[in-house]
Design a protein around this motif. Structure first.
Motif, PDB file in Angstrom:
ATOM      1  N   ARG A 186     -35.394 -30.145 -13.152  1.00 46.21           N
ATOM      2  CA  ARG A 186     -35.284 -29.222 -14.290  1.00 46.21           C
ATOM      3  C   ARG A 186     -36.693 -28.879 -14.763  1.00 46.21           C
ATOM      4  O   ARG A 186     -37.488 -29.765 -15.043  1.00 46.21           O
ATOM      5  CB  ARG A 186     -34.493 -29.870 -15.406  1.00 46.21           C
ATOM      6  CG  ARG A 186     -34.202 -28.911 -16.546  1.00 46.21           C
ATOM      7  CD  ARG A 186     -33.123 -29.508 -17.452  1.00 46.21           C
ATOM      8  NE  ARG A 186     -32.599 -28.516 -18.337  1.00 46.21           N
ATOM      9  CZ  ARG A 186     -31.607 -27.696 -18.057  1.00 46.21           C
ATOM     10  NH1 ARG A 186     -31.040 -27.753 -16.889  1.00 46.21           N
ATOM     11  NH2 ARG A 186     -31.178 -26.820 -18.937  1.00 46.21           N
ATOM     12  N   PRO A 187     -37.006 -27.587 -14.860  1.00 52.02           N
ATOM     13  CA  PRO A 187     -38.355 -27.225 -15.302  1.00 52.02           C
ATOM     14  C   PRO A 187     -38.562 -27.526 -16.780  1.00 52.02           C
ATOM     15  O   PRO A 187     -37.622 -27.483 -17.570  1.00 52.02           O
ATOM     16  CB  PRO A 187     -38.405 -25.713 -15.055  1.00 52.02           C
ATOM     17  CG  PRO A 187     -36.982 -25.275 -15.173  1.00 52.02           C
ATOM     18  CD  PRO A 187     -36.159 -26.424 -14.632  1.00 52.02           C
ATOM     19  N   LEU A 188     -39.789 -27.858 -17.112  1.00 53.58           N
ATOM     20  CA  LEU A 188     -40.173 -27.954 -18.510  1.00 53.58           C
ATOM     21  C   LEU A 188     -40.483 -26.528 -18.934  1.00 53.58           C
ATOM     22  O   LEU A 188     -41.297 -25.852 -18.307  1.00 53.58           O
ATOM     23  CB  LEU A 188     -41.413 -28.837 -18.675  1.00 53.58           C
ATOM     24  CG  LEU A 188     -42.001 -28.882 -20.083  1.00 53.58           C
ATOM     25  CD1 LEU A 188     -41.017 -29.493 -21.075  1.00 53.58           C
ATOM     26  CD2 LEU A 188     -43.307 -29.665 -20.068  1.00 53.58           C
ATOM     27  N   VAL A 189     -39.812 -26.048 -19.971  1.00 50.65           N
ATOM     28  CA  VAL A 189     -40.010 -24.678 -20.442  1.00 50.65           C
ATOM     29  C   VAL A 189     -40.804 -24.745 -21.738  1.00 50.65           C
ATOM     30  O   VAL A 189     -40.385 -25.403 -22.691  1.00 50.65           O
ATOM     31  CB  VAL A 189     -38.661 -23.953 -20.658  1.00 50.65           C
ATOM     32  CG1 VAL A 189     -38.883 -22.522 -21.142  1.00 50.65           C
ATOM     33  CG2 VAL A 189     -37.841 -23.961 -19.371  1.00 50.65           C
ATOM     34  N   LEU A 247     -47.623 -33.074 -22.301  1.00 53.09           N
ATOM     35  CA  LEU A 247     -47.335 -32.983 -20.874  1.00 53.09           C
ATOM     36  C   LEU A 247     -47.630 -34.283 -20.124  1.00 53.09           C
ATOM     37  O   LEU A 247     -47.408 -34.352 -18.914  1.00 53.09           O
ATOM     38  CB  LEU A 247     -48.155 -31.847 -20.254  1.00 53.09           C
ATOM     39  CG  LEU A 247     -48.002 -30.490 -20.928  1.00 53.09           C
ATOM     40  CD1 LEU A 247     -48.930 -29.470 -20.314  1.00 53.09           C
ATOM     41  CD2 LEU A 247     -46.563 -30.016 -20.864  1.00 53.09           C
ATOM     42  N   SER A 248     -48.123 -35.299 -20.815  1.00 46.67           N
ATOM     43  CA  SER A 248     -48.551 -36.526 -20.145  1.00 46.67           C
ATOM     44  C   SER A 248     -47.402 -37.258 -19.441  1.00 46.67           C
ATOM     45  O   SER A 248     -47.640 -37.979 -18.480  1.00 46.67           O
ATOM     46  CB  SER A 248     -49.249 -37.465 -21.128  1.00 46.67           C
ATOM     47  OG  SER A 248     -48.344 -37.877 -22.135  1.00 46.67           O
ATOM     48  N   THR A 249     -46.193 -37.074 -19.902  1.00 51.01           N
ATOM     49  CA  THR A 249     -45.052 -37.752 -19.285  1.00 51.01           C
ATOM     50  C   THR A 249     -44.371 -36.906 -18.207  1.00 51.01           C
ATOM     51  O   THR A 249     -43.437 -37.361 -17.566  1.00 51.01           O
ATOM     52  CB  THR A 249     -44.004 -38.124 -20.351  1.00 51.01           C
ATOM     53  OG1 THR A 249     -43.553 -36.931 -20.992  1.00 51.01           O
ATOM     54  CG2 THR A 249     -44.589 -39.074 -21.397  1.00 51.01           C
ATOM     55  N   VAL A 250     -44.852 -35.682 -18.024  1.00 49.35           N
ATOM     56  CA  VAL A 250     -44.252 -34.794 -17.035  1.00 49.35           C
ATOM     57  C   VAL A 250     -44.890 -35.059 -15.671  1.00 49.35           C
ATOM     58  O   VAL A 250     -46.116 -35.018 -15.546  1.00 49.35           O
ATOM     59  CB  VAL A 250     -44.481 -33.305 -17.433  1.00 49.35           C
ATOM     60  CG1 VAL A 250     -43.895 -32.371 -16.391  1.00 49.35           C
ATOM     61  CG2 VAL A 250     -43.884 -33.040 -18.795  1.00 49.35           C
ATOM     62  N   PRO A 251     -44.082 -35.350 -14.649  1.00 52.81           N
ATOM     63  CA  PRO A 251     -44.653 -35.541 -13.315  1.00 52.81           C
ATOM     64  C   PRO A 251     -45.457 -34.313 -12.894  1.00 52.81           C
ATOM     65  O   PRO A 251     -45.074 -33.178 -13.195  1.00 52.81           O
ATOM     66  CB  PRO A 251     -43.421 -35.724 -12.421  1.00 52.81           C
ATOM     67  CG  PRO A 251     -42.326 -36.149 -13.346  1.00 52.81           C
ATOM     68  CD  PRO A 251     -42.629 -35.497 -14.668  1.00 52.81           C
ATOM     69  N   LYS A 252     -46.574 -34.542 -12.215  1.00 52.51           N
ATOM     70  CA  LYS A 252     -47.491 -33.453 -11.835  1.00 52.51           C
ATOM     71  C   LYS A 252     -46.810 -32.378 -11.001  1.00 52.51           C
ATOM     72  O   LYS A 252     -47.217 -31.231 -11.016  1.00 52.51           O
ATOM     73  CB  LYS A 252     -48.687 -34.008 -11.060  1.00 52.51           C
ATOM     74  CG  LYS A 252     -49.627 -34.797 -11.912  1.00 52.51           C
ATOM     75  CD  LYS A 252     -50.719 -33.933 -12.456  1.00 52.51           C
ATOM     76  CE  LYS A 252     -51.749 -34.814 -13.143  1.00 52.51           C
ATOM     77  NZ  LYS A 252     -52.570 -34.098 -14.054  1.00 52.51           N
ATOM     78  N   MET A 257     -52.671 -29.453 -13.775  1.00 49.52           N
ATOM     79  CA  MET A 257     -51.218 -29.440 -13.647  1.00 49.52           C
ATOM     80  C   MET A 257     -50.840 -28.589 -12.432  1.00 49.52           C
ATOM     81  O   MET A 257     -51.524 -27.635 -12.102  1.00 49.52           O
ATOM     82  CB  MET A 257     -50.563 -28.880 -14.912  1.00 49.52           C
ATOM     83  CG  MET A 257     -50.856 -29.643 -16.189  1.00 49.52           C
ATOM     84  SD  MET A 257     -50.304 -31.353 -16.193  1.00 49.52           S
ATOM     85  CE  MET A 257     -48.536 -31.165 -16.108  1.00 49.52           C
ATOM     86  N   LYS A 258     -49.746 -28.959 -11.803  1.00 51.46           N
ATOM     87  CA  LYS A 258     -49.254 -28.228 -10.630  1.00 51.46           C
ATOM     88  C   LYS A 258     -47.946 -27.537 -10.998  1.00 51.46           C
ATOM     89  O   LYS A 258     -47.314 -27.858 -11.998  1.00 51.46           O
ATOM     90  CB  LYS A 258     -49.011 -29.190  -9.466  1.00 51.46           C
ATOM     91  CG  LYS A 258     -50.203 -30.053  -9.105  1.00 51.46           C
ATOM     92  CD  LYS A 258     -51.306 -29.241  -8.500  1.00 51.46           C
ATOM     93  CE  LYS A 258     -52.454 -30.145  -8.073  1.00 51.46           C
ATOM     94  NZ  LYS A 258     -53.725 -29.519  -8.190  1.00 51.46           N
ATOM     95  N   CYS A 259     -47.527 -26.594 -10.185  1.00 50.38           N
ATOM     96  CA  CYS A 259     -46.233 -25.918 -10.350  1.00 50.38           C
ATOM     97  C   CYS A 259     -46.102 -25.247 -11.711  1.00 50.38           C
ATOM     98  O   CYS A 259     -45.085 -25.376 -12.401  1.00 50.38           O
ATOM     99  CB  CYS A 259     -45.068 -26.881 -10.131  1.00 50.38           C
ATOM    100  SG  CYS A 259     -45.038 -27.667  -8.517  1.00 50.38           S
ATOM    101  N   ILE A 260     -47.139 -24.529 -12.120  1.00 56.26           N
ATOM    102  CA  ILE A 260     -47.137 -23.809 -13.394  1.00 56.26           C
ATOM    103  C   ILE A 260     -46.739 -22.365 -13.127  1.00 56.26           C
ATOM    104  O   ILE A 260     -47.308 -21.720 -12.246  1.00 56.26           O
ATOM    105  CB  ILE A 260     -48.537 -23.823 -14.056  1.00 56.26           C
ATOM    106  CG1 ILE A 260     -49.089 -25.236 -14.149  1.00 56.26           C
ATOM    107  CG2 ILE A 260     -48.502 -23.130 -15.415  1.00 56.26           C
ATOM    108  CD1 ILE A 260     -48.326 -26.155 -15.044  1.00 56.26           C
TER     109      ILE A 260
END
Length: 149
Positions: free
Chosen positions: A35-38, A68-73, A99-102
């Motif tokens: 699920r993407p972080l929006v 964003l620190s808890t979001v996997p890269k 960050m990746k996948c932005i």
């Protein structure tokens, strides 16, 4: 004018990947993918009027990257604003921060709403969007304009 604006944003932020509203809608429904972080990069006032259901507000001028620190890269992150400029700028900053996948939502919440996609206020569906200002608000169908509060 919307098409012209999208071209200008792509030229200015050529290293920022875009996602269409259709692609984001499909991604939000696909339980087989992460699920993407929006992230909503509009002002708190704009966000309070309405936002995409799963969106988290982030200040695009001075973003708190600790959020964003808890979001996997490799987790997808989709950033949006009214039309895509502020979110493209933030997406570029996130890229530069490693960050990746932005992704920047092409056309922003205006296009999302103009296509009749769900928007929310206080966890309830709504039919209005903050028009940002008189000029940019012309890109939003008038039926979606929030009244001045």
């Amino acid at each position: 004018m919307f098409k012209f604006l999208k071209v200008l944003i792509r030229l200015k932020f050529s290293n920022v990947e875009e996602i269409t509203s259709k692609e984001l809608a499909q991604l939000l429904l696909d339980s087989g993918k992460p699920r993407p972080l929006v992230l909503d990069a509009r002002s708190q006032t704009e966000y309070a009027v309405s936002h995409i259901e799963t969106a988290t507000h982030i200040d695009y001028i001075t973003p708190d990257l600790a959020v964003l620190s808890t979001v996997p890269k490799d987790n997808p992150i989709v950033v949006y604003c009214a039309v895509g400029y502020r979110s493209a700028k933030l997406a570029q900053q996130l890229n530069e921060a490693g960050m990746k996948c932005i992704y920047n939502l092409s056309g922003g919440i205006f296009q999302w709403a103009n296509e009749g996609r769900l928007i929310f206020r206080d966890e309830q569906p709504t039919q209005v969007v903050h028009p940002y200002n008189a000029i940019w608000g012309k890109l939003l169908k008038s039926s979606y304009h929030a009244q001045e509060e």
